[in-house]
Design an enzyme around this catalytic site. Structure first.
Site, PDB file in Angstrom:
ATOM      1  N   ASP A 380       7.411  -1.798   6.921  1.00 25.36           N
ATOM      2  CA  ASP A 380       6.232  -2.513   6.473  1.00 25.36           C
ATOM      3  C   ASP A 380       6.624  -3.966   6.229  1.00 25.36           C
ATOM      4  OD1 ASP A 380       3.631  -2.963   5.479  1.00 25.36           O
ATOM      5  OD2 ASP A 380       4.330  -2.656   3.427  1.00 25.36           O
ATOM      6  N   THR A 382       4.515  -6.590   3.917  1.00 21.69           N
ATOM      7  CA  THR A 382       4.217  -7.058   2.572  1.00 21.69           C
ATOM      8  C   THR A 382       4.867  -6.153   1.533  1.00 21.69           C
ATOM      9  OG1 THR A 382       2.112  -7.933   3.353  1.00 21.69           O
ATOM     10  CG2 THR A 382       2.385  -7.680   0.971  1.00 21.69           C
ATOM     11  N   GLU A 478      -5.095 -15.361  -3.945  1.00 20.23           N
ATOM     12  CA  GLU A 478      -6.102 -16.059  -4.744  1.00 20.23           C
ATOM     13  C   GLU A 478      -5.524 -16.509  -6.072  1.00 20.23           C
ATOM     14  OE1 GLU A 478      -9.811 -13.852  -5.096  1.00 20.23           O
ATOM     15  OE2 GLU A 478     -10.666 -15.501  -3.959  1.00 20.23           O
ATOM     16  N   PHE A 519     -16.400 -12.749   1.137  1.00 22.56           N
ATOM     17  CA  PHE A 519     -15.461 -12.587   2.248  1.00 22.56           C
ATOM     18  C   PHE A 519     -15.552 -11.182   2.826  1.00 22.56           C
ATOM     19  CE2 PHE A 519     -11.389 -10.619   3.289  1.00 22.56           C
ATOM     20  CZ  PHE A 519     -10.989 -11.396   4.358  1.00 22.56           C
ATOM     21  N   ASP A 658      -1.396  -6.837   8.520  1.00 20.21           N
ATOM     22  CA  ASP A 658      -1.735  -8.256   8.558  1.00 20.21           C
ATOM     23  C   ASP A 658      -2.098  -8.699   9.966  1.00 20.21           C
ATOM     24  OD1 ASP A 658      -1.454  -8.630   5.894  1.00 20.21           O
ATOM     25  OD2 ASP A 658       0.608  -9.347   5.988  1.00 20.21           O
ATOM     26  N   ASP A 759       6.773   0.232   0.827  1.00 20.66           N
ATOM     27  CA  ASP A 759       6.699   0.204  -0.633  1.00 20.66           C
ATOM     28  C   ASP A 759       5.340   0.592  -1.178  1.00 20.66           C
ATOM     29  OD1 ASP A 759       5.431  -2.103   0.336  1.00 20.66           O
ATOM     30  OD2 ASP A 759       5.739  -3.150  -1.562  1.00 20.66           O
ATOM     31  N   ASP A 763       2.088   3.327   3.298  1.00 20.44           N
ATOM     32  CA  ASP A 763       3.272   3.604   4.111  1.00 20.44           C
ATOM     33  C   ASP A 763       3.721   5.057   4.000  1.00 20.44           C
ATOM     34  OD1 ASP A 763       3.472   0.816   4.744  1.00 20.44           O
ATOM     35  OD2 ASP A 763       4.412   0.484   2.794  1.00 20.44           O
TER      36      ASP A 763
END
Length: 1129
Positions: A380, A382, A478, A519, A658, A759, A763
């Site tokens: 993975d 991130t 953010e 969004f 992503d 993590d 996953d």
């Protein structure tokens, strides 16, 4: 009313208890024995025990089989019992948690396991959710879903309690709510239990009115309640019916390739045993037919016994005698070795992460040697390669770039001093002083830039003390942007459904919030429309640069070109970029637009399409302000780890949700993609299915022709073959299920050992699908760790896990198996040769006690010491030469071919060990002239020669000697001689005459020089071919291991040259930094999140002593293992 609810028998489980244990006190013994006898070797020895009870065919005493079998079963039973006790302990810990349940008008503390479907329970802040619950709270709670999704974040849950008109009451407390809930009589109709985490369908009928229940109105068991002091909920599913338990499923039992090979070999051994017994049985029949009548005078045959029947009985007798060829203690020894090597991982201080107090953990003890055979790693991104901690690094405002050069050492450069801002975040770090100067000078473009960051978001603020602000952000991106605005003087202070309060350069300003254009994955942007205190209407928008640039006013063309150059520069540094723009809105147009917006938001048909059209209309003609660059920092040592694993010929694939740009930039940052890789092939997948298939196959064929022009084209395997020929593969926008499917594809068609590392809970499917699953305990909960086989805190520890522990475990296991089969086959073959000299009578060549103790005492501990302590090279040289890992990938140390060589070696040794003592003692006399040729003396000599020979072979196989190895090896030989002198003594014979018939054999035989010379000769002849072969192999065909060992392990490694990472410029960039979930604009404007102020809430970025949690610049360093840096060979 529990009795009334139970009468419906809706759910399979009416209580909330869970059970993961396998046994109880009554079922443990029968179930465990049943499971153990499902193993072929155990069942075989039980069958042998039954044969030994038949006097006509048994030539061995019963204890020769009972003692090993009982010992093996007992050790395995103890291990299984210990594991199940731990499972019972975990079950009790969960089931005995307390929760308040509304019973008879009052709250009572009940255990989780006593909660039933239909109960109304009270949950408090930071408390685990007891069961799948429909919520009813006085504010919208925030549910932390780190245990379920891969990204640590918050999910807002809406309430149906307002249907009781409680929301309109001015005074509410915990005492009045139970009284109001007690007389409520309602009915919930919903779907049956299932494992869909993203879907829930049901209705609530209350006071004659029906309310819709969906996934936004339920809390899942195992999640944590946040941002809510307390709430009440109705239990819908309990125990095994909850979505958490429904998703657990049955864990697939993972077996190593060596396990599978051993099963095949054991079956082959059974066949080989049958062949040997058949040969000896035929020999017995022939011998009885030709020679048996000569012995009938003093060995009369039983009535009805002829040559064929004698051969039949002899077959089963030899099945008993030659049983040692089937290794009963093999499986137990393997489990002990794996357990010991697992402890090494747990105890390794070099894999301990002190900042989070997290050691490495081997969560399974059955897969250690598989770590030394990994060919593909699926990772993975991130939280695995990166820290999932976002920092504001650079920005471009009105055509000027701000921010110091990234990843350049700044030992003498000071951080920006934000002491002038009382509300600044002390953990925020920035090095460009010019940006602060232009902000404080009042530059309108710069101030508008940060004003946008302070207004355009869905962050929730919390102020525990005056000036101490904590932000609850939907994503770390953010939070990083709002924190940056906060430090540069535009502090987001508070919000209501109709307003946003910001402190602008020390002045409190309240903006009226008119609309939030939220969004989503299609829009890839979000906007807010606000009215300033002066009455000016402004739309602020941030989003992917490609999306924002399409909606810019033509007057921004020059600024767009300059900003594009800055974006390319930021993307070259692997930063995640975002474009910012705004526009002023005419009040009359806004009034007319709001009316159309209200109509669209209340439409029953095509609501989303109508809203998107309105959003598209108003988000045009934007004026560009600039762009931001946020860094998702790589973990320490990730580039070096990936480079080291690549040198070991391990292929690393990144599977991430992503975007392509983000993943590709991270690929460059961590050295997976390098500038010398001129051919980067991209297979697009965002077309329709038919078009996508044609484009993918076309691009794939082009790629394969460039890499291997003569390769055959098979459309069904084209994509996999291309990917496997690439040095690096990055899969973007993949779902958790697709991650698992990619792993399964490689497992199925490449026949390679795979490892998956992640993590988050997204996953888990990938971790379970791979041969080895590794969980990283980081920012995203513990679900991946709980489903993994091994876990640690940092990605860089993966190289030590594989190149050191994995390689050593594989090497030790292979050495153990080769030696184990060698000593057992040698032991058995001597019996086979002896059959030709004893009339195929099934007489044993060894003493019965030697047969019993050979595997349990004499040869057990030395081989265990070899399998637990041996090293071909130390850990420093393992890092220095990653190519040492290659033999495990090629399965060179133990395979069917290696097994055949071991059998041939055993055959040669058995010939020496039988015929040399036989020839030496044939017609031989003692020093006093008496004959030494008797069965007992020959048996003693043969078994002693065997034990010495296999001990010398063990010494030749040992590369790393410790005091334990020495003690076990010499101690076993000493124990043997002590045992034979004791058992062959007069005293033992007089006490147990039938059990110890070898009276005086040891003292009468071992005092003769020719006996010791025979032992020396057999030992030399057994080891001479081995020594000669190894000498010639090292001299003529040395392996990498041989070369490294010849260099010497005590040499000081030279220091590694310092590496400086060059800047990479690229037009590919990460266009949007937000998470991929739908935003929370509707919730922000609804006001439902503001009904109650929670007492406490954890900060978004917790204060730790780690520089990774602080916004310090990251400096790459070479990972020093063993105190010295690695060096490429």
């Amino acid at each position: 009313d529990r009795e009334f609810n139970l009468s419906y028998e809706y759910a399979v489980s009416t209580d909330n208890a869970i059970k993961t244990s396998k046994y109880n006190i009554f079922t443990f013994l029968p179930l465990n024995l049943f499971e153990q006898f499902q193993r072929l070797a155990n069942a075989y020895f039980l069958f042998l025990l039954c044969l030994q009870l038949i006097p006509e065919i048994s030539s061995l005493s019963w204890f020769t089989t009972v003692v090993p079998l009982v010992l093996v079963l007992s050790m395995t039973m103890a291990k299984d019992g210990s594991d199940d006790i731990n499972r019972h302990r975990c079950d009790r810990q969960v089931n005995n948690r307390k929760v308040e349940v509304l019973i008879d008008g009052e709250l009572r503390s009940e255990k989780w396991m006593d909660v039933q479907v239909g109960d109304i329970i009270k949950l408090e802040n930071n408390q685990f959710v007891t069961a799948l619950t429909v919520t009813g709270e006085l504010e919208d709670c925030i549910e932390k879903l780190a245990n379920f999704n891969g990204k640590t974040g918050k999910k807002f849950r809406l309430s149906w309690l307002k249907s009781l008109d409680l929301m309109n009451q001015n005074i509410l407390n915990c005492c009045t709510v139970p009284e109001l809930l007690c007389p409520c009589v309602g009915e919930v109709r919903c779907e049956p239990p299932n494992n869909r985490l993203d879907k829930f369908t049901g209705t609530l009928t209350l006071k004659g009115e029906m309310y819709s229940l969906d996934n936004e109105r339920v809390l899942l068991r195992g999640c944590t309640l946040r941002n809510t002091q307390w709430c009440f909920g109705l239990v819908v599913f309990g125990g095994p019916d909850t979505k958490l338990m429904q998703n657990c499923g049955k864990t697939t039992l993972k077996r190593t390739s060596i396990d599978r090979l051993m099963n095949v070999l054991v079956l082959s051994i059974f066949g080989f045993l049958a062949v040997m017994c058949l040969i000896l049985a035929v020999g017995n029949g022939i011998w009885e037919y030709q020679e048996g009548s000569k012995f009938a005078a003093f060995l009369p045959k039983q009535e009805g016994v002829n040559a064929p029947f004698s051969a039949f009985l002899t077959f089963w007798s030899y099945v008993i005698i030659l049983n040692t060829v089937v290794p009963i203690s093999l499986y137990v020894s393997v489990e002990i070795i794996r357990l010991g090597n697992s402890f090494y991982i747990d105890w390794d201080r070099k894999m301990y992460y002190p900042k989070s107090d997290t050691p490495a953990e081997a969560r399974t003890t059955t897969l250690n040697e598989e770590l030394g055979q990994i060919k593909y790693i699926f990772s993975d991104k991130t939280g695995t390669l990166t820290q999932n901690i976002m920092t504001f690094n650079k920005c471009s405002i009105n055509g000027k770039s701000y921010g110091e050069a990234w990843r350049v050492p700044l030992p003498y450069q000071c951080k920006v001093d934000f002491s002038w801002n009382n509300l600044a975040d002390p953990k925020f770090c920035f090095h460009d002083h010019s940006l602060v100067e232009v902000v404080r000078e009042g530059n309108p473009e710069v101030q508008a830039f940060f004003r946008l960051l302070a207004l355009c978001h869905t962050v929730m603020p919390e102020e525990k003390k005056e000036g101490e602000l904590y932000y609850q952000a939907q994503s770390p991106d953010e939070g990083a942007l709002v924190t940056a605005a906060r430090n540069f003087g535009f502090v987001f202070r508070s919000r209501t459904p109709e307003s946003i309060t910001v402190v602008e350069m020390g002045e409190l300003v309240t903006y009226e919030l008119l609309a939030v254009l939220d969004f989503n994955n299609v829009r890839k942007r979000m906007s807010v429309i606000v009215r300033s205190p002066e009455g000016k209407l402004t739309l602020y928008c941030k989003g992917a640069d490609t999306i924002i640039f399409e909606r810019l006013n033509p007057s921004c063309s020059k600024l767009k070109e300059v900003t594009t150059e800055h974006l390319n520069e930021y993307a070259g540094d692997g930063l995640r970029t975002l474009a910012l723009a705004y526009k002023d809105i005419d009040p009359k147009y806004m009034e007319e637009w709001k009316l159309r917006h209200h109509e669209a938001s209340t439409a029953m048909d095509e609501r989303e399409e109508k809203l998107d059209a309105l959003y598209e209309e108003i988000e045009k003609g934007l004026l560009l302000l600039g762009s931001t660059a946020v860094e998702d920092k790589l973990q320490d040592g990730v580039p070096q780890t990936i480079e080291q694993l690549s040198k070991a010929d391990i292929k690393i694939w990144v599977l991430t949700g992503d975007k392509q740009e983000t993943a590709e930039n991270i690929g460059y940052s961590c050295n997976m993609l390098r500038e010398e890789m001129t051919e980067v092939f991209i297979v697009l997948t965002h077309h329709s299915k038919g078009t996508c298939k044609r484009i993918s196959l076309s691009l794939t064929r082009t790629a394969r022709r460039k890499m291997r022009p003569d390769g055959p084209e098979e459309p069904t395997m084209e994509l996999l073959r291309t990917a496997c020929m690439c040095q690096t593969v990055i899969c973007c926008r993949v779902t958790p299920l697709q991650k698992a499917q990619v792993v399964e594809l490689v497992k199925k068609y490449k026949q390679a050992i795979t490892l998956a590392i992640g993590d988050g809970a997204n996953d888990v499917s990938m971790i379970k699908a791979a041969h080895i699953g590794v969980g990283i305990s980081g920012q995203e909960g513990m679900q991946a760790v709980l489903s993994s086989d091994f876990s640690f805190a940092q990605f860089r520890y993966l190289q030590r896990l594989l190149l050191v522990h994995g390689r050593w475990s594989y090497l030790r296991m292979c050495k153990f198996l080769r030696y184990f089969f060698y000593k057992n086959f040698t032991f058995t073959f001597v019996h086979f040769w002896y059959g030709f000299f004893c009339g195929f009578s099934a007489q044993t060549v060894y003493d019965e006690w030697f047969i019993t103790l050979y595997n349990l005492v004499y040869t057990a501990l030395p081989v265990l010491a070899l399998s637990l302590f041996d090293q071909d090279v130390n850990d420093r040289w393992s890092f220095q030469y990653p190519k040492l890992y290659a033999p495990g990938q090629l399965n060179q140390y133990f395979s069917k071919r290696a097994f055949v060589y071991t059998v041939l070696h055993s055959g040669y040794s058995s010939l020496v060990l039988f015929f040399i003592p036989w020839a030496a003692m044939y017609d031989t006399v003692r020093d006093d002239g008496k004959d030494i040729v008797d069965y007992q003396s020959f048996a003693l000599l043969a078994q002693t020669c065997l034990l010495i020979a296999v001990s010398i072979q063990l010494g030749l196989d040992t590369h790393y000697w410790t005091s334990v190895n020495q003690f076990f090896l010499w101690g076993s030989l000493c124990v043997y001689f002590a045992v034979i002198f004791t058992m062959y003594s007069n005293g033992m014979f007089l006490i147990f005459t039938s059990s110890f018939p070898f009276i005086g054999t040891a003292r009468n035989s071992l005092n003769q020089p020719n006996v010791w010379l025979t032992m020396l000769l057999t030992s030399i002849l057994c080891v001479l071919p081995v020594v000669a072969y190894r000498f010639l192999r090292i001299l003529l065909w040395p392996t990498v291991n041989d070369k490294v060992r010849c260099r010497g392990q005590d040499k000081v490694l030279p220091p590694a040259p310092r590496r400086v990472q060059a800047r990479r410029t690229s037009t590919r960039r990460s266009g949007y930094a937000f998470s991929h979930a739908q935003g929370y604009g509707d919730l922000v404007t609804s006001g439902r999140f503001l009904r109650w102020t929670p007492k406490s809430r954890p900060a978004l970025f917790s204060q730790t002593d780690s520089p990774l949690a602080q916004t310090q610049p990251q400096f790459y360093r070479t990972i020093n293992e063993g105190g010295e840096p690695p060096l490429s060979p």
